[in-house]
Design a protein around this motif. Structure first.
Motif, PDB file in Angstrom:
ATOM      1  N   VAL A  50      61.330  59.841  45.142  1.00  4.95           N
ATOM      2  CA  VAL A  50      60.314  60.764  44.628  1.00  4.95           C
ATOM      3  C   VAL A  50      59.072  59.985  44.205  1.00  4.95           C
ATOM      4  O   VAL A  50      57.942  60.420  44.445  1.00  4.95           O
ATOM      5  CB  VAL A  50      60.871  61.610  43.461  1.00  4.95           C
ATOM      6  CG1 VAL A  50      59.768  62.418  42.796  1.00  4.95           C
ATOM      7  CG2 VAL A  50      61.986  62.530  43.962  1.00  4.95           C
ATOM      8  N   ALA A  51      59.265  58.824  43.620  1.00  5.94           N
ATOM      9  CA  ALA A  51      58.131  57.991  43.214  1.00  5.94           C
ATOM     10  C   ALA A  51      57.278  57.606  44.421  1.00  5.94           C
ATOM     11  O   ALA A  51      56.044  57.623  44.352  1.00  5.94           O
ATOM     12  CB  ALA A  51      58.621  56.737  42.494  1.00  5.94           C
ATOM     13  N   PHE A  52      57.915  57.275  45.538  1.00  7.13           N
ATOM     14  CA  PHE A  52      57.153  56.905  46.735  1.00  7.13           C
ATOM     15  C   PHE A  52      56.453  58.113  47.355  1.00  7.13           C
ATOM     16  O   PHE A  52      55.378  57.972  47.925  1.00  7.13           O
ATOM     17  CB  PHE A  52      58.037  56.182  47.748  1.00  7.13           C
ATOM     18  CG  PHE A  52      58.212  54.735  47.402  1.00  7.13           C
ATOM     19  CD1 PHE A  52      57.238  53.807  47.736  1.00  7.13           C
ATOM     20  CD2 PHE A  52      59.330  54.302  46.709  1.00  7.13           C
ATOM     21  CE1 PHE A  52      57.376  52.470  47.392  1.00  7.13           C
ATOM     22  CE2 PHE A  52      59.474  52.968  46.351  1.00  7.13           C
ATOM     23  CZ  PHE A  52      58.501  52.056  46.695  1.00  7.13           C
ATOM     24  N   ILE A  53      57.023  59.292  47.222  1.00  7.23           N
ATOM     25  CA  ILE A  53      56.327  60.507  47.644  1.00  7.23           C
ATOM     26  C   ILE A  53      55.058  60.670  46.808  1.00  7.23           C
ATOM     27  O   ILE A  53      54.018  61.090  47.296  1.00  7.23           O
ATOM     28  CB  ILE A  53      57.246  61.741  47.531  1.00  7.23           C
ATOM     29  CG1 ILE A  53      58.371  61.639  48.549  1.00  7.23           C
ATOM     30  CG2 ILE A  53      56.457  63.035  47.720  1.00  7.23           C
ATOM     31  CD1 ILE A  53      59.489  62.647  48.358  1.00  7.23           C
ATOM     32  N   GLY A  54      55.151  60.292  45.538  1.00  9.02           N
ATOM     33  CA  GLY A  54      54.003  60.368  44.640  1.00  9.02           C
ATOM     34  C   GLY A  54      52.838  59.466  45.035  1.00  9.02           C
ATOM     35  O   GLY A  54      51.722  59.655  44.588  1.00  9.02           O
ATOM     36  N   LEU A  55      53.092  58.486  45.878  1.00  2.51           N
ATOM     37  CA  LEU A  55      51.991  57.646  46.358  1.00  2.51           C
ATOM     38  C   LEU A  55      50.986  58.455  47.167  1.00  2.51           C
ATOM     39  O   LEU A  55      49.786  58.234  47.071  1.00  2.51           O
ATOM     40  CB  LEU A  55      52.515  56.499  47.224  1.00  2.51           C
ATOM     41  CG  LEU A  55      53.212  55.360  46.505  1.00  2.51           C
ATOM     42  CD1 LEU A  55      53.784  54.377  47.519  1.00  2.51           C
ATOM     43  CD2 LEU A  55      52.267  54.657  45.560  1.00  2.51           C
ATOM     44  N   VAL A  56      51.490  59.346  47.993  1.00  2.00           N
ATOM     45  CA  VAL A  56      50.598  60.142  48.828  1.00  2.00           C
ATOM     46  C   VAL A  56      50.362  61.540  48.267  1.00  2.00           C
ATOM     47  O   VAL A  56      49.528  62.272  48.775  1.00  2.00           O
ATOM     48  CB  VAL A  56      51.115  60.241  50.281  1.00  2.00           C
ATOM     49  CG1 VAL A  56      51.056  58.896  50.960  1.00  2.00           C
ATOM     50  CG2 VAL A  56      52.505  60.813  50.336  1.00  2.00           C
ATOM     51  N   TYR A  57      51.073  61.889  47.241  1.00  2.57           N
ATOM     52  CA  TYR A  57      50.877  63.171  46.572  1.00  2.57           C
ATOM     53  C   TYR A  57      50.751  62.879  45.080  1.00  2.57           C
ATOM     54  O   TYR A  57      51.725  62.929  44.340  1.00  2.57           O
ATOM     55  CB  TYR A  57      52.052  64.107  46.861  1.00  2.57           C
ATOM     56  CG  TYR A  57      51.730  65.550  46.594  1.00  2.57           C
ATOM     57  CD1 TYR A  57      50.877  66.259  47.426  1.00  2.57           C
ATOM     58  CD2 TYR A  57      52.263  66.202  45.496  1.00  2.57           C
ATOM     59  CE1 TYR A  57      50.567  67.573  47.176  1.00  2.57           C
ATOM     60  CE2 TYR A  57      51.965  67.524  45.232  1.00  2.57           C
ATOM     61  CZ  TYR A  57      51.120  68.216  46.080  1.00  2.57           C
ATOM     62  OH  TYR A  57      50.810  69.525  45.819  1.00  2.57           O
ATOM     63  N   PRO A  58      49.523  62.522  44.638  1.00  2.00           N
ATOM     64  CA  PRO A  58      49.342  61.951  43.299  1.00  2.00           C
ATOM     65  C   PRO A  58      49.622  62.882  42.127  1.00  2.00           C
ATOM     66  O   PRO A  58      49.569  62.452  40.992  1.00  2.00           O
ATOM     67  CB  PRO A  58      47.875  61.508  43.303  1.00  2.00           C
ATOM     68  CG  PRO A  58      47.235  62.307  44.361  1.00  2.00           C
ATOM     69  CD  PRO A  58      48.286  62.618  45.379  1.00  2.00           C
ATOM     70  N   ILE A  59      49.968  64.126  42.393  1.00  2.00           N
ATOM     71  CA  ILE A  59      50.358  65.017  41.302  1.00  2.00           C
ATOM     72  C   ILE A  59      51.690  64.543  40.721  1.00  2.00           C
ATOM     73  O   ILE A  59      51.993  64.756  39.564  1.00  2.00           O
ATOM     74  CB  ILE A  59      50.461  66.480  41.812  1.00  2.00           C
ATOM     75  CG1 ILE A  59      49.139  66.923  42.433  1.00  2.00           C
ATOM     76  CG2 ILE A  59      50.901  67.413  40.724  1.00  2.00           C
ATOM     77  CD1 ILE A  59      47.935  66.801  41.549  1.00  2.00           C
ATOM     78  N   ILE A  60      52.491  63.886  41.543  1.00  2.00           N
ATOM     79  CA  ILE A  60      53.783  63.339  41.106  1.00  2.00           C
ATOM     80  C   ILE A  60      53.514  61.986  40.445  1.00  2.00           C
ATOM     81  O   ILE A  60      52.999  61.079  41.085  1.00  2.00           O
ATOM     82  CB  ILE A  60      54.740  63.159  42.299  1.00  2.00           C
ATOM     83  CG1 ILE A  60      55.030  64.509  42.955  1.00  2.00           C
ATOM     84  CG2 ILE A  60      56.032  62.474  41.859  1.00  2.00           C
ATOM     85  CD1 ILE A  60      55.792  64.409  44.260  1.00  2.00           C
ATOM     86  N   PRO A  61      53.839  61.850  39.166  1.00  2.00           N
ATOM     87  CA  PRO A  61      53.590  60.588  38.468  1.00  2.00           C
ATOM     88  C   PRO A  61      54.615  59.506  38.856  1.00  2.00           C
ATOM     89  O   PRO A  61      55.674  59.384  38.245  1.00  2.00           O
ATOM     90  CB  PRO A  61      53.709  60.971  36.990  1.00  2.00           C
ATOM     91  CG  PRO A  61      54.644  62.148  36.995  1.00  2.00           C
ATOM     92  CD  PRO A  61      54.409  62.868  38.300  1.00  2.00           C
ATOM     93  N   SER A  62      54.289  58.749  39.877  1.00  2.00           N
ATOM     94  CA  SER A  62      55.211  57.766  40.462  1.00  2.00           C
ATOM     95  C   SER A  62      55.846  56.849  39.431  1.00  2.00           C
ATOM     96  O   SER A  62      57.048  56.612  39.453  1.00  2.00           O
ATOM     97  CB  SER A  62      54.482  56.912  41.496  1.00  2.00           C
ATOM     98  OG  SER A  62      54.057  57.707  42.561  1.00  2.00           O
ATOM     99  N   VAL A  63      55.032  56.303  38.552  1.00  2.00           N
ATOM    100  CA  VAL A  63      55.533  55.311  37.605  1.00  2.00           C
ATOM    101  C   VAL A  63      56.624  55.893  36.707  1.00  2.00           C
ATOM    102  O   VAL A  63      57.589  55.214  36.380  1.00  2.00           O
ATOM    103  CB  VAL A  63      54.373  54.700  36.788  1.00  2.00           C
ATOM    104  CG1 VAL A  63      53.767  55.692  35.825  1.00  2.00           C
ATOM    105  CG2 VAL A  63      54.833  53.462  36.051  1.00  2.00           C
ATOM    106  N   PHE A  64      56.500  57.169  36.352  1.00  2.00           N
ATOM    107  CA  PHE A  64      57.520  57.775  35.500  1.00  2.00           C
ATOM    108  C   PHE A  64      58.840  57.948  36.241  1.00  2.00           C
ATOM    109  O   PHE A  64      59.909  57.854  35.645  1.00  2.00           O
ATOM    110  CB  PHE A  64      57.033  59.122  34.949  1.00  2.00           C
ATOM    111  CG  PHE A  64      55.871  58.982  34.000  1.00  2.00           C
ATOM    112  CD1 PHE A  64      55.952  58.143  32.903  1.00  2.00           C
ATOM    113  CD2 PHE A  64      54.693  59.665  34.225  1.00  2.00           C
ATOM    114  CE1 PHE A  64      54.883  57.997  32.035  1.00  2.00           C
ATOM    115  CE2 PHE A  64      53.623  59.522  33.366  1.00  2.00           C
ATOM    116  CZ  PHE A  64      53.717  58.695  32.264  1.00  2.00           C
ATOM    117  N   PHE A  65      58.777  58.182  37.541  1.00  2.00           N
ATOM    118  CA  PHE A  65      60.000  58.313  38.320  1.00  2.00           C
ATOM    119  C   PHE A  65      60.677  56.963  38.524  1.00  2.00           C
ATOM    120  O   PHE A  65      61.902  56.880  38.555  1.00  2.00           O
ATOM    121  CB  PHE A  65      59.734  59.022  39.651  1.00  2.00           C
ATOM    122  CG  PHE A  65      59.659  60.514  39.490  1.00  2.00           C
ATOM    123  CD1 PHE A  65      60.799  61.293  39.568  1.00  2.00           C
ATOM    124  CD2 PHE A  65      58.456  61.131  39.227  1.00  2.00           C
ATOM    125  CE1 PHE A  65      60.741  62.666  39.397  1.00  2.00           C
ATOM    126  CE2 PHE A  65      58.372  62.499  39.053  1.00  2.00           C
ATOM    127  CZ  PHE A  65      59.519  63.273  39.133  1.00  2.00           C
TER     128      PHE A  65
END
Length: 161
Positions: free
Chosen positions: A15-30
């Protein structure tokens, strides 16, 4: 329980890596959530204070990478603070307004529109600023992806040792 811990950690990392291209997902928190959930389910024994200090430094780096890449990208192409803010707003709003393509068009259009309205630069300079914001965003994705891989690699090393 260890298998469950790994499954949950891997899902959180994905999920964190998905957040790289979809910045609404806070990658670092995942990423950190994956560490915490693994520790809660399996054990925190292997993750001592050195592990957490290293990870905290990477978290700070990840937060700074977005801002720094945006600033450098916009400034390198002659943009102003308005272009930086427009790019950031476009990055957050774009995916909702224009699904899929909004992830790239959002920061570009946000920077261009902000430059045209607030900085009163010409169309050519506004377009250059938009390109700069896009370059900054793409640079940020690569940088954050590399840092996240390092974080996960260090996690694996600490757990495996």
């Amino acid at each position: 329980m260890e298998i469950l811990g790994w499954i949950i950690a891997v899902v959180m990392f994905a999920v964190a890596f998905i957040g790289l291209v979809y910045p609404i997902i806070p990658s670092v928190f995942f990423i950190v959530g994956g560490f915490l959930l693994y520790g809660w389910i399996v054990s925190f024994d292997e993750m001592g204070w050195i592990f957490w200090i290293i990870q905290l430094l990477f978290v700070v780096l990840l937060f700074g990478a977005d801002t720094f890449a945006n600033i450098v990208g916009v400034k390198k192409f002659g943009g102003s603070k308005a272009g930086m803010w427009g790019s950031t707003i476009g990055l957050l709003v774009g995916p909702f307004v224009i699904p899929v393509a909004g992830i790239l068009l959002g920061p570009f259009l946000g920077a261009v529109i902000a430059e045209l309205i607030f900085s009163r630069t010409g169309l050519k300079q506004s377009l250059l600023t938009g390109i700069g914001s896009l370059v900054g965003f793409l640079t940020s994705i690569v940088t954050k992806g590399f840092v996240m891989l390092l974080m996960i690699g260090i996690f694996i090393v600490f757990i495996a040792i």
